[in-house]
Design an enzyme around this catalytic site. Structure first.
Site, short mmCIF file in Angstrom:
data_model
loop_
_atom_site.label_atom_id
_atom_site.label_comp_id
_atom_site.label_asym_id
_atom_site.label_seq_id
_atom_site.Cartn_x
_atom_site.Cartn_y
_atom_site.Cartn_z
N HIS A 75 42.47 47.87 44.65
CA HIS A 75 41.23 47.12 44.86
C HIS A 75 41.57 45.64 44.94
O HIS A 75 42.28 45.13 44.08
CB HIS A 75 40.27 47.33 43.67
CG HIS A 75 39.59 48.65 43.70
ND1 HIS A 75 38.54 48.97 42.88
CD2 HIS A 75 39.80 49.75 44.47
CE1 HIS A 75 38.14 50.20 43.14
NE2 HIS A 75 38.88 50.70 44.10
N TYR A 202 30.44 45.10 37.93
CA TYR A 202 30.14 44.74 36.53
C TYR A 202 28.78 44.04 36.56
O TYR A 202 28.62 43.03 37.24
CB TYR A 202 31.18 43.77 35.97
CG TYR A 202 32.53 44.39 35.67
CD1 TYR A 202 33.48 44.57 36.66
CD2 TYR A 202 32.85 44.77 34.37
CE1 TYR A 202 34.72 45.13 36.37
CE2 TYR A 202 34.10 45.32 34.08
CZ TYR A 202 35.02 45.50 35.08
OH TYR A 202 36.25 46.05 34.79
N PRO A 294 36.60 47.75 25.83
CA PRO A 294 36.95 48.30 27.16
C PRO A 294 36.59 47.41 28.36
O PRO A 294 37.07 47.67 29.46
CB PRO A 294 36.15 49.61 27.22
CG PRO A 294 35.01 49.40 26.29
CD PRO A 294 35.49 48.49 25.21
N LYS A 298 41.76 46.55 29.63
CA LYS A 298 43.09 46.00 29.37
C LYS A 298 43.96 46.85 28.43
O LYS A 298 45.17 46.63 28.35
CB LYS A 298 42.96 44.60 28.76
CG LYS A 298 42.40 43.56 29.71
CD LYS A 298 43.39 43.26 30.80
CE LYS A 298 43.00 42.05 31.63
NZ LYS A 298 43.82 41.93 32.83
N TYR A 386 41.87 38.98 35.12
CA TYR A 386 41.57 40.39 35.39
C TYR A 386 42.76 41.09 36.02
O TYR A 386 43.11 42.21 35.64
CB TYR A 386 40.34 40.48 36.31
CG TYR A 386 39.73 41.86 36.40
CD1 TYR A 386 38.70 42.25 35.55
CD2 TYR A 386 40.19 42.79 37.34
CE1 TYR A 386 38.15 43.53 35.62
CE2 TYR A 386 39.65 44.06 37.42
CZ TYR A 386 38.63 44.43 36.57
OH TYR A 386 38.08 45.68 36.64
C1 PHB Z 1 36.86 52.88 34.18
O1 PHB Z 1 36.95 53.13 35.39
O2 PHB Z 1 36.81 53.78 33.33
C2 PHB Z 1 36.79 51.46 33.75
C3 PHB Z 1 36.98 50.46 34.69
C4 PHB Z 1 36.89 49.14 34.30
C5 PHB Z 1 36.61 48.81 32.99
C6 PHB Z 1 36.44 49.81 32.05
C7 PHB Z 1 36.52 51.14 32.43
O3 PHB Z 1 36.50 47.51 32.64
#
Ligand code: PHB
Length: 394
Positions: A75, A202, A294, A298, A386
């Site tokens: 991505h 997000y 989460p 990370k 990130y």
């Molecule tokens: C996930 O795809 O499970 C996932 C992706 C990004 C995050 C947390 C979980 O920040």
């Protein structure tokens, strides 16, 4: 009683333990891994799924390119959604980096298969009860298989990579522990549906945080902020979708793709750090040493970084280069960990609503998001953090 004699005894067969075992194998160093759970349970436990650019490079140099090619999706950015609109951050344009979506349980499966192909010793369903001789040159791990057979692993070094409920950690004398709790949790679910977007979304909204992530062309992973006391079984599909729709609502043409929900869980949030990561011949790695919330995904990346630098220290020791790499392990691992801890905390508090958030707080949060996404310095800070800092520098 079954006795193994090896160089490195690893407690925990998750990604940190298995990657370390694999890297040691590449350097000609033997290891034995004891894992309390069975393989199927780990392979089907859903965890986060984003790999930093340096994690992908690490897997490639470890000869796992075939798995990366087959199972990850690169991505080049993310969407931050707030005030009803999505704002795209293009990591490649901002900092020349990308991330890869790679489910942690898939990475576990890849590593487990690789260890099997290479004839590695990974003892599943083998629970460690004690380790003796940590201050001596040949510590012994004591464990028991699911069938009640006793196992002894005699080794030069013991690695505690057995997750946030670590047994290895309890074998260390009291060290400094740092904790932070957050007044929210994530309600996570898997859904059979096509992706709603090409990259992750997000979302911040007055109703709280939501994340639209992906797994494949037909299965998606999603989360929304909830109270830590929520019981996932009390949520009907309709109720879950109405939460998601409320948080993702907007005045653009974004449409969330829905479908049958195939699993639900409530994920607690916390930050935890244990210092130092070494006691005698025992070293902690991954979640056994530290936990991050989460948001930003990370935890897995930190675990892989721990495995990488532990491997460097062990490899140098066995090549006759001395124990300097092992002595600096704790400090090096914690240096990156605190930086990640700080970013994860920041992104979490930026995107979530504390309980009882009022209109002032909503507007302030939206203004911060507006600033981050409209200022070059804000966009770059987020993009660089990130996608992750190069392992060599951090
Ligand atoms: C996930 O795809 O499970 C996932 C992706 C990004 C995050 C947390 C979980 O920040």
């Amino acid at each position: 009683m079954h006795t193994y004699s090896t160089q490195v005894g690893i407690i925990g067969g998750g990604p940190a333990g298995l990657l370390l075992s694999h890297l040691l194998h590449l350097s000609g160093v033997e290891s034995v891994v004891c894992e309390a759970r069975d393989e199927e349970t780990i392979a089907t436990t859903h965890r986060a799924g984003i790999l930093e650019q340096a994690s992908v490079e690490l897997l490639r140099t470890a000869g796992l390119s075939h798995a990366v090619e087959a199972n990850s999706h690169e991505h080049r950015g993310v969407y931050l959604r707030f005030s009803g609109r999505s704002h795209h951050l293009d990591f490649t344009e901002l900092v020349g980096a990308t991330v890869s979506l790679y489910a942690q349980n898939q990475l576990f499966t890849d590593l487990a298969e690789q260890r099997r192909r290479d004839g590695g010793t990974v003892l599943y369903e083998t629970t460690v009860s004690d380790v003796q001789g940590l201050q001596e040159t040949r510590p012994v791990i004591h464990a028991r298989t699911v069938n009640g057979e006793e196992v002894r692993v005699e080794c030069d070094f013991v690695i505690g990579a057995d997750g946030s409920r670590s047994v290895a950690r309890t074998l260390m004398p009291a060290a400094a522990e740092h904790r932070h709790s957050y007044p929210y949790a994530w309600f996570g679910f898997l859904v059979e549906a096509p992706p709603s977007a090409d990259e992750l979304i997000y979302t911040h909204s007055p109703q709280g945080f939501a994340l639209v992530s992906q797994r494949s062309d037909t299965v998606q992973r999603m989360y929304f902020q909830c109270d830590p006391s929520e019981n996932a079984d009390e949520w009907s599909e309709d109720r879950i979708w109405s939460e998601m729709h409320a948080r993702l609502a907007g005045d653009d043409d974004f449409a969330l793709k829905t479908g049958p929900i195939i699993s639900t869980t409530v994920l607690p949030f916390r930050s935890y750090v244990r210092e130092p990561l070494r006691h005698g011949r025992l070293f902690l790695a991954g979640d056994a040493a530290h936990t991050v919330p989460p948001t930003g995904a990370k935890g897995l990346n930190l675990a892989l970084h721990d495995a990488k630098i532990l491997h460097e220290g062990l490899e140098s020791f066995y090549r006759g280069g001395g124990s300097q790499g092992l002595e600096s392990y704790s400090e090096r691992a914690l240096r990156r960990m605190w930086r990640v801890q700080s970013f994860s905390y920041w992104l979490t508090t930026l995107m979530h609503n504390p309980p009882g958030q009022d209109e002032f707080s909503n507007r302030r949060a939206a203004a911060e998001l507006e600033a981050i996404t409209s200022m070059g310095s804000g966009r770059r800070y987020l993009a660089e953090s990130y996608t992750g800092w190069p392992h060599e520098t951090w």
